[in-house]
Design an enzyme around this catalytic site. Structure first.
Site, PDB file in Angstrom:
ATOM      1  N   SER A 120     -17.785  -7.266  12.442  1.00  0.00           N
ATOM      2  CA  SER A 120     -17.185  -5.915  12.914  1.00  0.00           C
ATOM      3  C   SER A 120     -16.808  -5.689  14.237  1.00  0.00           C
ATOM      4  CB  SER A 120     -17.733  -4.844  11.877  1.00  0.00           C
ATOM      5  OG  SER A 120     -18.109  -4.930  10.787  1.00  0.00           O
ATOM      6  N   HIS A 141     -11.141 -10.720  11.404  1.00  0.00           N
ATOM      7  CA  HIS A 141     -11.565  -9.556  10.781  1.00  0.00           C
ATOM      8  C   HIS A 141     -10.874  -8.668   9.811  1.00  0.00           C
ATOM      9  CE1 HIS A 141     -13.188  -5.343  11.866  1.00  0.00           C
ATOM     10  NE2 HIS A 141     -14.020  -5.706  10.919  1.00  0.00           N
ATOM     11  N   GLU A 153      -7.423  -8.869  12.117  1.00  0.00           N
ATOM     12  CA  GLU A 153      -7.671  -8.842  13.591  1.00  0.00           C
ATOM     13  C   GLU A 153      -8.169 -10.287  13.713  1.00  0.00           C
ATOM     14  OE1 GLU A 153      -9.020  -4.486  15.212  1.00  0.00           O
ATOM     15  OE2 GLU A 153     -10.620  -5.917  14.565  1.00  0.00           O
ATOM     16  N   ASN A 192     -12.257  -0.740  14.965  1.00  0.00           N
ATOM     17  CA  ASN A 192     -13.659  -0.347  15.034  1.00  0.00           C
ATOM     18  C   ASN A 192     -13.836   0.288  16.255  1.00  0.00           C
ATOM     19  OD1 ASN A 192     -14.227  -0.835  12.374  1.00  0.00           O
ATOM     20  ND2 ASN A 192     -15.230  -2.874  12.636  1.00  0.00           N
TER      21      ASN A 192
HETATM   22  N1  3HC Z   1      -8.551  -3.643  -5.743  1.00  0.00           N
HETATM   23  C1  3HC Z   1      -7.579  -3.037  -6.547  1.00  0.00           C
HETATM   24  N2  3HC Z   1      -7.184  -1.757  -6.874  1.00  0.00           N
HETATM   25  C2  3HC Z   1      -8.242  -0.962  -5.712  1.00  0.00           C
HETATM   26  C3  3HC Z   1      -9.047  -1.378  -5.055  1.00  0.00           C
HETATM   27  C4  3HC Z   1      -9.245  -2.844  -4.921  1.00  0.00           C
HETATM   28  N3  3HC Z   1     -10.019  -3.051  -4.410  1.00  0.00           N
HETATM   29  N4  3HC Z   1      -9.866  -0.403  -4.493  1.00  0.00           N
HETATM   30  C5  3HC Z   1      -8.999   0.835  -4.846  1.00  0.00           C
HETATM   31  N5  3HC Z   1      -8.094   0.539  -5.831  1.00  0.00           N
HETATM   32  C6  3HC Z   1      -6.932   1.217  -6.526  1.00  0.00           C
HETATM   33  C7  3HC Z   1      -7.637   2.557  -7.035  1.00  0.00           C
HETATM   34  O1  3HC Z   1      -8.440   2.356  -8.294  1.00  0.00           O
HETATM   35  C8  3HC Z   1      -6.527   3.297  -7.134  1.00  0.00           C
HETATM   36  O2  3HC Z   1      -6.145   3.193  -8.557  1.00  0.00           O
HETATM   37  P1  3HC Z   1      -5.395   4.198  -9.517  1.00  0.00           P
HETATM   38  O3  3HC Z   1      -4.067   4.624  -8.887  1.00  0.00           O
HETATM   39  O4  3HC Z   1      -5.245   3.444 -10.593  1.00  0.00           O
HETATM   40  O5  3HC Z   1      -6.302   5.270  -9.348  1.00  0.00           O
HETATM   41  C9  3HC Z   1      -5.646   2.901  -5.981  1.00  0.00           C
HETATM   42  O6  3HC Z   1      -6.071   1.600  -5.528  1.00  0.00           O
HETATM   43  C10 3HC Z   1      -5.722   3.839  -4.766  1.00  0.00           C
HETATM   44  O7  3HC Z   1      -5.306   5.007  -5.136  1.00  0.00           O
HETATM   45  P2  3HC Z   1      -5.738   6.254  -4.321  1.00  0.00           P
HETATM   46  O8  3HC Z   1      -4.472   7.270  -4.853  1.00  0.00           O
HETATM   47  O9  3HC Z   1      -7.030   6.590  -4.907  1.00  0.00           O
HETATM   48  O10 3HC Z   1      -5.632   6.013  -2.788  1.00  0.00           O
HETATM   49  P3  3HC Z   1      -4.660   5.949  -1.732  1.00  0.00           P
HETATM   50  O11 3HC Z   1      -3.253   5.691  -1.831  1.00  0.00           O
HETATM   51  O12 3HC Z   1      -5.205   6.527  -0.560  1.00  0.00           O
HETATM   52  O13 3HC Z   1      -5.171   4.397  -1.188  1.00  0.00           O
HETATM   53  C11 3HC Z   1      -6.689   3.085   0.248  1.00  0.00           C
HETATM   54  C12 3HC Z   1      -6.461   3.830  -1.035  1.00  0.00           C
HETATM   55  C13 3HC Z   1      -5.903   2.077   0.294  1.00  0.00           C
HETATM   56  C14 3HC Z   1      -8.299   2.877   0.212  1.00  0.00           C
HETATM   57  C15 3HC Z   1      -6.460   4.406   1.469  1.00  0.00           C
HETATM   58  O14 3HC Z   1      -7.128   5.654   1.271  1.00  0.00           O
HETATM   59  C16 3HC Z   1      -6.732   4.012   2.642  1.00  0.00           C
HETATM   60  O15 3HC Z   1      -6.004   3.271   3.333  1.00  0.00           O
HETATM   61  N6  3HC Z   1      -8.045   4.475   3.360  1.00  0.00           N
HETATM   62  C17 3HC Z   1      -8.492   4.210   4.468  1.00  0.00           C
HETATM   63  C18 3HC Z   1      -9.183   2.701   4.577  1.00  0.00           C
HETATM   64  C19 3HC Z   1      -9.570   2.330   5.793  1.00  0.00           C
HETATM   65  O16 3HC Z   1      -9.606   2.735   7.099  1.00  0.00           O
HETATM   66  N7  3HC Z   1     -10.297   1.052   5.724  1.00  0.00           N
HETATM   67  C20 3HC Z   1     -10.918   0.340   6.993  1.00  0.00           C
HETATM   68  C21 3HC Z   1     -12.386   0.916   7.294  1.00  0.00           C
HETATM   69  S1  3HC Z   1     -12.822   0.026   8.712  1.00  0.00           S
HETATM   70  C22 3HC Z   1     -13.378  -1.485   8.130  1.00  0.00           C
HETATM   71  O17 3HC Z   1     -13.103  -1.827   6.960  1.00  0.00           O
HETATM   72  C23 3HC Z   1     -13.728  -2.455   9.241  1.00  0.00           C
HETATM   73  C24 3HC Z   1     -15.134  -2.772   9.036  1.00  0.00           C
HETATM   74  O18 3HC Z   1     -15.449  -3.811  10.032  1.00  0.00           O
HETATM   75  C25 3HC Z   1     -16.161  -1.692   9.190  1.00  0.00           C
END
Ligand code: 3HC
Length: 379
Positions: A120, A141, A153, A192
């Site tokens: 990360s 990444h 990335e 990040n």
């Molecule tokens: N596989 C398949 N489906 C999944 C899933 C997965 N792994 N995870 C969640 N889903 C499903 C959920 O169950 C939900 O299904 P549903 O509609 O049947 O309830 C659906 O996907 C998501 O719908 P929601 O309405 O709950 O949520 P969103 O429309 O907001 O989408 C999200 C979810 C894509 C996670 C969105 O909220 C998002 O983009 N969040 C930000 C995530 C982010 O910032 N990630 C990066 C973090 S930093 C990082 O990872 C770097 C590391 O180095 C720290």
């Protein structure tokens, strides 16, 4: 060279997701972890995710089986890397752990294997020195959840062979993700460098302004157009991941984060977020769950300090030529799901208001908040 066989080391949130999306594009994947119970849990998550995608008609029921069967869970490291073309390392963010993993790998892989780290934050050039052949090492990444987030990335080290960069670029496109090249190997890379400091800033907001988490998170979601609140996202990402990323980034660059003790406290008390049932918030189980945020709660708080810190780090990335403004906005959209571009938000609030906020914070809390020269140039 055409990649066929991929080994993913580490079957946690990122590892199992990377294995799954690679398997969904026809690669044969070995998913390796140190205990069978971790692999069993990871394969359950893969099954859950594939079934979710089938429910939404993104894949067929037959494909659920086919993609699942493209992944072989393995404990034995020799077996995991036998005849592999590409190793994607997704073990916890701890330099010493990664060092011991690479040392062991170097004894058993052949000279053509590509090493890609999903670190990360750790500088790729530094990691590449841990193997005999640093020109075969690269950063790749992914973002959580890898199954849904479109960004990857790509971070070349100073010695990475250009052919390897091309090979990884093709792999990222083949798994239907968007590659963005991080032009400088800085701690935290692009996303990040913005996300991790925001978790600390949001925690500072709680103390300094006596706010509730739901109010801050609602404001971030509804007024800054993030898909999740910051505390919600931190719990979803994992406080263990955030703490380790904070530690490693801060060790290398003190300017990037103003650490808040709450993150260390949550890590040390094993409140890792959604996966452990408690982090900033409490959860019913370890499955995907959302916090109840609302526009009504959002109306009670102006998240200007959060925008100011995000803007300052975004500007730093541009001033330091880590990426272009266009790549930065694209990375935030595809890696963090931001619905409005960060520089559009700055415009909406007014550059002067953002600068005034940074200057006010600098007066009270120190040089960390010193406005970046790119942001100043927008006046
Ligand atoms: N596989 C398949 N489906 C999944 C899933 C997965 N792994 N995870 C969640 N889903 C499903 C959920 O169950 C939900 O299904 P549903 O509609 O049947 O309830 C659906 O996907 C998501 O719908 P929601 O309405 O709950 O949520 P969103 O429309 O907001 O989408 C999200 C979810 C894509 C996670 C969105 O909220 C998002 O983009 N969040 C930000 C995530 C982010 O910032 N990630 C990066 C973090 S930093 C990082 O990872 C770097 C590391 O180095 C720290």
């Amino acid at each position: 060279m055409t990649l066929k066989n991929i080994t993913v080391l580490g079957s946690g949130i990122m590892g199992h997701g990377i294995a799954q999306i690679s398997a969904m594009s026809g690669y044969k994947v070995k998913l390796r972890d140190i205990e069978k119970q971790f692999l069993d849990r990871a394969m359950d998550k893969v099954k859950w995710s594939l079934q979710k995608l089938a429910e939404k008609n993104k894949i067929t029921n037959d494909q659920v089986e086919e993609f699942y069967n493209n992944i072989t869970p393995v404990v034995d490291l020799n077996e995991a890397v036998k005849e592999t073309d590409l190793i994607i390392e997704a073990v916890p963010e701890d330099y010493n752990l990664k060092k011991s993993v690479y040392k062991e790998l170097d004894k058993i892989t052949d000279s053509k294997t590509i090493y890609a780290s999903n670190t990360s934050t750790l500088p790729i050039t530094e990691l590449s020195k841990l193997i005999d052949n640093p020109n075969r090492f690269i950063g790749v990444h992914f973002f959580n959840p890898p199954q849904l987030m479109k960004l990857v990335e790509i971070i070349p080290g100073t010695e990475t062979d250009p052919l390897i960069i091309e090979e990884i670029n093709n792999y990222v496109k083949k798994i239907r993700k968007t590659p963005i090249i991080c032009k400088k190997d800085v701690a935290g890379f692009i996303v990040n460098r913005i996300f991790i400091p925001l978790v600390h800033e949001a925690a500072h907001c709680l103390d300094r302004e006596n706010n509730s988490m739901e109010i801050v998170d609602s404001a971030v979601k509804y007024r800054l157009d993030f898909p999740m609140g910051i505390f919600e996202l931190a719990d979803y990402t994992g406080l263990d991941v955030i703490y380790k990323a904070t530690y490693e980034m801060n060790l290398r660059d003190k300017k990037v984060i103003l650490p808040h003790p709450k993150i260390k406290e949550l890590y040390e008390t094993k409140h890792f977020g959604q996966k452990s049932g408690k982090g900033f918030y409490e959860y019913k189980g370890d499955k995907y769950e959302r916090i109840d945020l609302s526009e009504e709660k959002a109306s009670k708080y102006d998240p200007i300090s959060i925008l100011a810190v995000a803007s300052n780090n975004a500007s730093w990335l541009i001033s330091n030529e880590v990426c272009s403004k266009e790549d930065l906005e694209n990375a935030l959209k595809l890696g963090m799901g931001l619905k409005t571009e960060i520089f559009k938000l700055i415009e909406k609030y007014g550059v002067q208001k953002v600068l005034d906020e940074l200057n006010k914070l600098k007066e009270k809390y120190g040089e960390f908040y010193l406005p970046d020269k790119y942001l100043l140039s927008l006046k």
